[in-house]
Write an enzyme that holds these catalytic residues in place. Structure first.
Site, PDB file in Angstrom:
ATOM      1  N   HIS A  86       5.936  -0.461  -4.102  1.00  0.00           N
ATOM      2  CA  HIS A  86       4.732  -0.879  -4.393  1.00  0.00           C
ATOM      3  C   HIS A  86       3.901  -2.631  -3.907  1.00  0.00           C
ATOM      4  CE1 HIS A  86       4.301   1.974  -7.688  1.00  0.00           C
ATOM      5  NE2 HIS A  86       4.555   2.591  -6.855  1.00  0.00           N
ATOM      6  N   HIS A  97       2.957  14.803  -5.239  1.00  0.00           N
ATOM      7  CA  HIS A  97       2.161  14.999  -6.912  1.00  0.00           C
ATOM      8  C   HIS A  97       0.892  15.024  -6.048  1.00  0.00           C
ATOM      9  CE1 HIS A  97       0.177  11.538  -4.698  1.00  0.00           C
ATOM     10  NE2 HIS A  97       0.767  11.359  -4.181  1.00  0.00           N
ATOM     11  N   HIS A 100      -3.635  10.039  -7.201  1.00  0.00           N
ATOM     12  CA  HIS A 100      -2.627  10.796  -8.384  1.00  0.00           C
ATOM     13  C   HIS A 100      -2.963  11.401  -9.430  1.00  0.00           C
ATOM     14  CE1 HIS A 100       1.137   7.106  -7.589  1.00  0.00           C
ATOM     15  NE2 HIS A 100       0.388   8.303  -6.778  1.00  0.00           N
ATOM     16  N   GLU A 107       6.414  13.329  -0.067  1.00  0.00           N
ATOM     17  CA  GLU A 107       6.348  12.143   0.612  1.00  0.00           C
ATOM     18  C   GLU A 107       7.922  11.588   0.349  1.00  0.00           C
ATOM     19  OE1 GLU A 107       4.853   8.845  -1.392  1.00  0.00           O
ATOM     20  OE2 GLU A 107       3.338  11.028  -2.213  1.00  0.00           O
ATOM     21  N   ARG A 115       9.382   5.430   4.775  1.00  0.00           N
ATOM     22  CA  ARG A 115       8.853   7.157   4.315  1.00  0.00           C
ATOM     23  C   ARG A 115       7.482   8.019   5.340  1.00  0.00           C
ATOM     24  NH1 ARG A 115       7.336   4.166  -0.193  1.00  0.00           N
ATOM     25  NH2 ARG A 115       5.303   4.269   0.321  1.00  0.00           N
ATOM     26  N   HIS A 135      12.194   8.076  -5.708  1.00  0.00           N
ATOM     27  CA  HIS A 135      10.781   8.953  -6.363  1.00  0.00           C
ATOM     28  C   HIS A 135      11.140   9.543  -5.799  1.00  0.00           C
ATOM     29  CE1 HIS A 135       9.101   9.073  -2.127  1.00  0.00           C
ATOM     30  NE2 HIS A 135       9.597   7.114  -2.145  1.00  0.00           N
ATOM     31  N   TYR A 161      15.560   4.222   1.456  1.00  0.00           N
ATOM     32  CA  TYR A 161      15.118   2.356   1.301  1.00  0.00           C
ATOM     33  C   TYR A 161      16.526   2.255   0.921  1.00  0.00           C
ATOM     34  CZ  TYR A 161      10.427   5.359  -0.264  1.00  0.00           C
ATOM     35  OH  TYR A 161       9.411   5.789  -0.059  1.00  0.00           O
ATOM     36  N   ASP A 207      -3.714  10.729   0.899  1.00  0.00           N
ATOM     37  CA  ASP A 207      -2.392   9.618   1.178  1.00  0.00           C
ATOM     38  C   ASP A 207      -1.289   9.582   1.891  1.00  0.00           C
ATOM     39  OD1 ASP A 207      -0.491   7.778  -0.295  1.00  0.00           O
ATOM     40  OD2 ASP A 207      -0.080   9.134  -1.947  1.00  0.00           O
ATOM     41  N   ASP A 230     -19.427 -14.172 -12.782  1.00  0.00           N
ATOM     42  CA  ASP A 230     -20.329 -12.490 -13.137  1.00  0.00           C
ATOM     43  C   ASP A 230     -20.764 -12.176 -11.170  1.00  0.00           C
ATOM     44  OD1 ASP A 230     -20.653 -14.085 -11.407  1.00  0.00           O
ATOM     45  OD2 ASP A 230     -22.555 -14.640 -11.622  1.00  0.00           O
ATOM     46  N   GLU A 278       4.599  10.311   4.626  1.00  0.00           N
ATOM     47  CA  GLU A 278       3.914  11.481   3.386  1.00  0.00           C
ATOM     48  C   GLU A 278       2.562  11.755   4.072  1.00  0.00           C
ATOM     49  OE1 GLU A 278       2.009   8.440   1.011  1.00  0.00           O
ATOM     50  OE2 GLU A 278       1.545  10.287  -0.496  1.00  0.00           O
ATOM     51  N   ASP A 333       1.516   2.942   4.351  1.00  0.00           N
ATOM     52  CA  ASP A 333       0.686   4.238   2.969  1.00  0.00           C
ATOM     53  C   ASP A 333      -0.763   3.890   2.991  1.00  0.00           C
ATOM     54  OD1 ASP A 333       0.223   5.891   0.701  1.00  0.00           O
ATOM     55  OD2 ASP A 333       2.608   5.540   0.075  1.00  0.00           O
TER      56      ASP A 333
END
Ligand code: GLY
Ligand code: MN
Ligand code: MN
Length: 422
Positions: free
Chosen positions: A225, A336, A343, A366, A388, A332, A370, A253, A23, A390, A242
């Site tokens: 991710h 975006h 996104h 970005e 990265r 990648h 890697y 972002d 709940d 960004e 990130d």
């Protein structure tokens, strides 16, 4: 309403509440489209736009006032409050929607509704439409069902002055959090300790995270991710963070990658400089009149050139570019749209062609490199490194405006910030 025209009706249901466990519920996140049009943030609501309707064009269905429920869950606007505070022309209890909405649909030729995002409401819309169709001899039924996305998302793609103001604030809060993480970071800490710096900085500024922060030490940065954030931060490794916040429904972002001990090693710096070059070249390409893919092309070119310079890629530059040799290392795209959604909405192509960049669009830049630990054919010194950088960029008539430019991304700036404690 001008965009959808007379004879049309638009129906936008609120997002549902979601159970987290038994709940307890997840934080309620209003639907971006509904909030964009109304500013209304309660669940169990439906906005209806009926352009040209004599007795009111903007109608809302919402929860009724209920002193007992409100004592538990907090205040509700109620239909009167929606008219008084949200500029609705008329508002009704959500329980009356079955009696009222079919009559409004019946008068329209075209129904704008985004099928597929609210399964339960989809069923009800279909039932109302089917009932009207079944009675077609005796009544009128709309002849077209059109997704609202295209019209509305084209509007959301172009940020107004008040929206860019909120986005700048969202970016400022995220930059402050990144600065805190850089100053706090030390070998032996846990990744989640840095995550905590973000959550604290976001909340104390009235924001929340826009997506789960990624705090990835060492080779964890090669998992795009990665959100476990539960490993040790080791001396001599980099950490990729990130993390961006959502302020008044607008997202930032930002990614920075920095050394856990405050000093880049030589192999780390060699790869880092390539990513930074790619970030700068891509940003420079975010000019009005350029097309959406120009920044990506610029980033790919810099990364391919840099990896070739280090000997990680071998061959002629034009052949490597043609063969997309960067793909194992830059997995990648370069960015975006950014807005109410991380996104964000908006088409990237128009009539099958990359669309042109125009003032008011906000995008991320970005690029990354890697090199997974198990990669073969790459010298050991570079394996297990993920980087990265960004930034958030507003396209203006004077060129790209980097909203996150006050947060250092060059090696000197990062090392200086990390050694300062103020
Ligand atoms: N944080 C999600 C992204 O960078 O696209
Ligand atoms: Mn990001
Ligand atoms: Mn991003």
């Amino acid at each position: 309403m001008r965009s959808i025209g007379a004879d049309s009706i638009a129906v936008l249901p609120a997002a549902g509440e979601r159970v987290r466990s038994r709940d307890t519920l997840y934080d309620y996140r209003p639907d971006s489209d509904l909030f964009y049009l109304t500013g209304f943030a309660e669940p169990e609501a439906v906005a209806v736009l009926v352009p040209g309707r004599e007795h009111g064009e903007f109608l809302m269905f919402c929860r009724e006032r209920d002193p007992e429920r409100e004592a538990w869950d907090g205040a509700r606007a109620g239909p009167d409050g929606v008219v008084a505070d949200y500029a609705a022309d008329d508002a009704f209890p959500i329980g009356d929607i079955d009696d009222i909405l079919p009559g409004l649909l019946e008068r329209s030729e075209r129904v704008y509704y985004s099928m597929g995002s609210a399964a339960e409401f989809d069923q009800r819309m279909l039932a109302w439409m089917n009932a009207l169709n079944a009675r077609r001899q005796r009544s009128h039924a709309p002849s077209e069902l059109v997704v609202l996305d295209h019209v509305l998302h084209e509007m959301r793609l172009f940020k107004s002055r008040s929206e860019t103001k909120l986005m700048r604030r969202s970016v400022r809060i995220a930059m402050a959090a990144h600065r805190r993480a850089m100053r706090t970071c030390a070998p032996g800490m846990m990744e989640y300790e840095l995550e905590a710096e973000f959550l604290h900085e976001f909340r104390r500024n009235g924001a929340r995270y826009a997506y789960l922060p990624i705090v990835a030490g060492g080779a964890n940065a090669c998992t795009l991710h990665y959100t476990a954030n539960d490993a040790h931060l080791e001396d001599g490794e980099l950490v990729l963070i990130d993390a961006g916040c959502e302020y008044e429904m607008y997202a930032s972002d930002i990614t920075r990658t920095f050394p856990v001990n405050g000093r880049f090693s030589e192999p780390q710096a060699e790869l880092y400089e390539i990513v930074l070059e790619a970030n700068r070249a891509a940003t420079e390409a975010a000019q009005p009149g350029n097309h959406w893919n120009d920044p990506h092309d610029a980033a790919v070119r810099e990364i391919t050139r840099g990896l070739r310079r280090l000997g990680i890629l071998k061959g002629r530059l034009d052949t490597l570019l043609k063969d997309e040799a960067h793909r194992p290392f830059f997995t990648h795209r370069t960015g975006h749209w950014l807005g109410m959604d991380v996104h964000d909405v908006g088409d990237y192509k128009v009539s099958e062609q990359w669309r042109l960049l125009e003032p008011g669009m906000v995008m991320t830049i970005e690029p990354g490199i890697y090199i997974r630990p198990e990669t073969t054919g790459v010298a050991r010194r570079w394996r297990g490194i993920g980087i990265r950088v960004e930034d958030d960029v507003l396209v203006t008539s004077n060129g790209p405006s980097v909203l996150s430019e006050d947060l250092p991304s060059d090696i000197d700036g990062i090392e200086r910030l990390m050694s300062s404690r103020e």
